[in-house]
Design a protein around this motif. Structure first.
Motif, short mmCIF file in Angstrom:
data_model
loop_
_atom_site.label_atom_id
_atom_site.label_comp_id
_atom_site.label_asym_id
_atom_site.label_seq_id
_atom_site.Cartn_x
_atom_site.Cartn_y
_atom_site.Cartn_z
N GLY A 1 29.48 -22.24 4.61
CA GLY A 1 28.37 -22.13 4.25
C GLY A 1 28.18 -20.10 4.95
N GLY A 2 28.80 -20.14 5.47
CA GLY A 2 29.09 -18.14 6.46
C GLY A 2 30.54 -17.80 5.88
N GLY A 3 30.68 -16.76 6.85
CA GLY A 3 32.21 -16.49 7.07
C GLY A 3 32.79 -17.35 8.85
N THR A 4 33.80 -17.07 9.03
CA THR A 4 33.97 -17.62 11.05
C THR A 4 32.92 -17.15 11.57
OG1 THR A 4 36.20 -17.44 10.73
CG2 THR A 4 35.81 -17.66 12.16
N ALA A 5 32.44 -16.12 11.34
CA ALA A 5 31.48 -15.90 12.74
C ALA A 5 30.10 -16.20 12.60
CB ALA A 5 30.55 -14.56 12.72
N TYR A 6 29.91 -16.40 11.63
CA TYR A 6 28.04 -16.87 11.25
C TYR A 6 28.62 -18.46 11.73
CZ TYR A 6 23.62 -18.40 9.16
OH TYR A 6 22.36 -18.15 8.85
N THR A 7 29.23 -19.05 11.45
CA THR A 7 29.84 -20.85 11.00
C THR A 7 29.77 -20.95 12.98
OG1 THR A 7 30.37 -21.10 8.69
CG2 THR A 7 31.28 -22.93 11.41
N ALA A 8 30.59 -20.07 13.65
CA ALA A 8 30.23 -20.37 15.27
C ALA A 8 29.14 -20.35 15.67
CB ALA A 8 32.12 -19.28 15.35
N SER A 9 29.16 -19.16 15.32
CA SER A 9 27.30 -19.21 16.11
C SER A 9 26.65 -20.17 15.96
CB SER A 9 27.30 -17.26 15.53
OG SER A 9 26.15 -17.69 14.10
N LYS A 10 26.63 -20.53 14.55
CA LYS A 10 25.36 -21.41 14.22
C LYS A 10 25.55 -22.66 14.99
CE LYS A 10 22.34 -19.06 12.34
NZ LYS A 10 21.58 -18.53 13.62
N HIS A 11 27.25 -23.15 15.13
CA HIS A 11 27.69 -24.69 16.02
C HIS A 11 26.97 -24.30 17.39
CE1 HIS A 11 30.05 -25.84 12.76
NE2 HIS A 11 30.51 -27.15 13.54
N GLY A 12 27.72 -23.06 17.86
CA GLY A 12 26.76 -22.53 19.08
C GLY A 12 25.92 -22.54 19.70
N VAL A 13 24.66 -22.43 18.77
CA VAL A 13 23.34 -23.25 18.96
C VAL A 13 22.85 -24.02 19.14
CG1 VAL A 13 21.44 -22.70 17.89
CG2 VAL A 13 22.65 -21.03 17.77
N ILE A 14 23.61 -24.91 18.78
CA ILE A 14 23.65 -26.08 18.59
C ILE A 14 23.73 -26.74 20.19
CG2 ILE A 14 24.29 -28.98 17.98
CD1 ILE A 14 24.22 -27.41 15.19
N GLY A 15 24.70 -26.04 20.42
CA GLY A 15 25.47 -26.36 21.68
C GLY A 15 24.44 -26.14 22.97
N LEU A 16 23.86 -24.72 22.14
CA LEU A 16 23.18 -24.50 23.59
C LEU A 16 22.33 -24.93 23.94
CD1 LEU A 16 22.14 -21.25 25.16
CD2 LEU A 16 21.43 -20.62 22.98
N THR A 17 21.36 -25.51 22.71
CA THR A 17 20.06 -26.10 22.40
C THR A 17 20.19 -27.71 23.18
OG1 THR A 17 19.75 -25.26 20.79
CG2 THR A 17 18.24 -27.55 21.07
N ARG A 18 21.75 -28.07 23.18
CA ARG A 18 21.96 -29.20 23.81
C ARG A 18 21.79 -28.87 25.99
NH1 ARG A 18 25.81 -31.74 19.05
NH2 ARG A 18 23.98 -32.11 17.54
N ALA B 1 18.51 -31.86 16.69
CA ALA B 1 19.34 -30.58 15.47
C ALA B 1 18.39 -30.86 13.93
CB ALA B 1 20.26 -30.93 16.10
N TYR B 2 17.34 -30.21 13.89
CA TYR B 2 16.38 -30.43 12.89
C TYR B 2 16.65 -30.26 11.31
CZ TYR B 2 12.77 -34.04 13.63
OH TYR B 2 12.57 -35.51 14.06
N VAL B 3 17.65 -31.12 10.27
CA VAL B 3 18.29 -30.55 9.17
C VAL B 3 17.31 -30.18 8.06
CG1 VAL B 3 19.57 -30.55 7.21
CG2 VAL B 3 20.34 -31.52 10.02
N MET B 4 16.98 -28.82 7.49
CA MET B 4 15.63 -29.18 6.33
C MET B 4 17.01 -28.67 5.28
SD MET B 4 12.26 -27.91 6.31
CE MET B 4 11.04 -29.09 6.41
N ASP B 5 17.15 -29.20 4.31
CA ASP B 5 18.28 -28.48 3.94
C ASP B 5 18.20 -29.11 2.64
OD1 ASP B 5 19.48 -31.50 3.81
OD2 ASP B 5 21.31 -30.68 3.89
N GLY B 6 17.35 -29.54 1.74
CA GLY B 6 17.45 -30.39 0.10
C GLY B 6 18.33 -31.15 -0.35
N GLY B 7 19.16 -31.41 1.15
CA GLY B 7 20.22 -32.96 0.86
C GLY B 7 21.56 -32.42 0.91
N TRP B 8 21.39 -30.95 1.04
CA TRP B 8 22.25 -30.63 1.32
C TRP B 8 23.83 -30.65 1.45
CZ3 TRP B 8 25.60 -26.54 3.66
CH2 TRP B 8 26.61 -26.90 3.67
N SER C 1 16.02 -27.23 17.63
CA SER C 1 17.04 -26.90 16.84
C SER C 1 16.47 -27.02 15.95
CB SER C 1 18.17 -26.44 16.70
OG SER C 1 19.27 -27.72 17.00
N ILE C 2 16.54 -26.15 14.37
CA ILE C 2 15.97 -26.46 13.15
C ILE C 2 17.35 -25.65 12.41
CG2 ILE C 2 14.83 -25.17 11.67
CD1 ILE C 2 12.49 -24.87 13.24
N CYS C 3 17.41 -26.88 11.25
CA CYS C 3 18.89 -26.02 10.78
C CYS C 3 19.02 -25.81 9.57
CB CYS C 3 19.97 -27.47 10.93
SG CYS C 3 20.41 -27.82 12.33
#
Ligand code: NAD
Length: 256
Positions: free
Chosen positions: A150-167, A241-248, A182-184
């Motif tokens: 959904g993004g490049g290396t940095a974006y994907t790593a950062s957004k995985h990190g946000v879920i870890g921070l939340t937990r 981690a609440y997903v709102m993605d239209g089912g993607w 978190s909201i996804c």
């Protein structure tokens, strides 16, 4: 509609997209909202566009800078005396580059806003919430918090990190009265996504053809999810981690 009357909500990235929609949603529900953005004039524009502009104040902050965050949170507490909900929404996209094409400067730019930002903001706000014995934090991750592409290396790593921070924050503060979730979002029609994926372009049609809901998410829909997660209706929702993605994510393919 759950009321936020008298509560104080802090929203980062309030000058655009989902943050702007959150300011609208929370003020409509009776909250006082601190509308934070690195771009003060955009935050001001958000507040001036409200049906009740007296319910919100714009504040300048760079969420990646500890000093800026500290001064801003001090100003918010001076203004309203408490903080009930923090929405760590500010974020930046990378250039969709793979690791070997991502410079350390670009990596640090994305990680410092998307992951260090929610850490610094939470670190500054939590002492006030501990004093109150109650508070909630919502961190905006992404479908990129679950899958690659959904993004490049940095974006994907950062957004995985946000879920870890939340937990981790949930583990540390849940028993002390602070709920963290978190909201996804999936593909959401905001300036962050749309410059590259113009709504009228064939690229856009291709993107949406891979989303079961067959449309972009609206920022106002994300704001309503935030309003639920921040309210007492979600009192038993911790660390999710609440997903709102239209089912993607059911197909786990990059919509772009
Ligand atoms: N739009 C999407 O498709 C999508 C999908 C998944 C997740 N997200 C995430 O949702 C969140 C909101 O994104 P959006 O689409 O509304 O983006 P947007 O670009 O419309 O708004 C982001 C806001 O954040 C502000 N900002 C950037 N850096 C900042 C900093 N250092 N300090 C303070 N403010 C800063 C910007 O000035 C801007 O007003 C981001 O975390 C983003 O990663 C977006």
């Amino acid at each position: 509609m759950k009321s936020y009357t008298g509560q104080v909500v802090v929203v980062t990235g309030a000058g655009s997209g989902m943050g702007r929609a959150m300011v609208g949603e929370f003020t409509a529900r009776g909250a006082y909202v601190a509308a934070l953005d690195i771009n003060l004039s955009k935050a001001r524009e958000t507040v001036e566009g409200l049906s009740s502009p007296k319910m919100a104040d714009p504040f300048e902050v760079d969420v990646a800078d500890a000093q800026s965050v500290g001064a801003c949170i001090e100003a918010v507490i001076d203004r309203w005396g408490r903080i009930d909900l923090l929405c760590n929404n500010a974020g930046v996209l990378d250039a969709h580059t793979p690791a070997h094409e991502t410079s350390p400067v670009e990596w640090n730019r994305v990680l410092s806003v998307n992951l260090t930002g929610p850490f610094l903001m939470s670190r500054a706000v939590i002492p006030q919430m501990l004093k109150q014995g109650k508070g909630a934090i919502i961190n905006t991750s992404s479908t990129s918090g679950f899958s690659a592409a959904g993004g490049g290396t940095a974006y994907t790593a950062s957004k995985h990190g946000v879920i870890g921070l939340t937990r981790q924050l949930t583990f540390e503060y849940g028993a002390l009265g602070i709920r963290v979730n978190s909201i996804c979002p999936g593909a959401t029609a905001t300036p962050l996504a749309l410059p590259q994926h113009n709504e009228a372009s064939p690229d856009m049609d291709l993107a949406i053809s891979k989303v079961p809901a067959r449309r972009w998410c609206r920022p106002e829909e994300i704001a309503k999810l935030a309003a639920f997660l921040g309210s007492d209706d979600a009192d038993y929702v911790h660390g999710s981690a609440y997903v709102m993605d239209g089912g993607w994510l059911t197909g786990a393919r990059d919509p772009f």
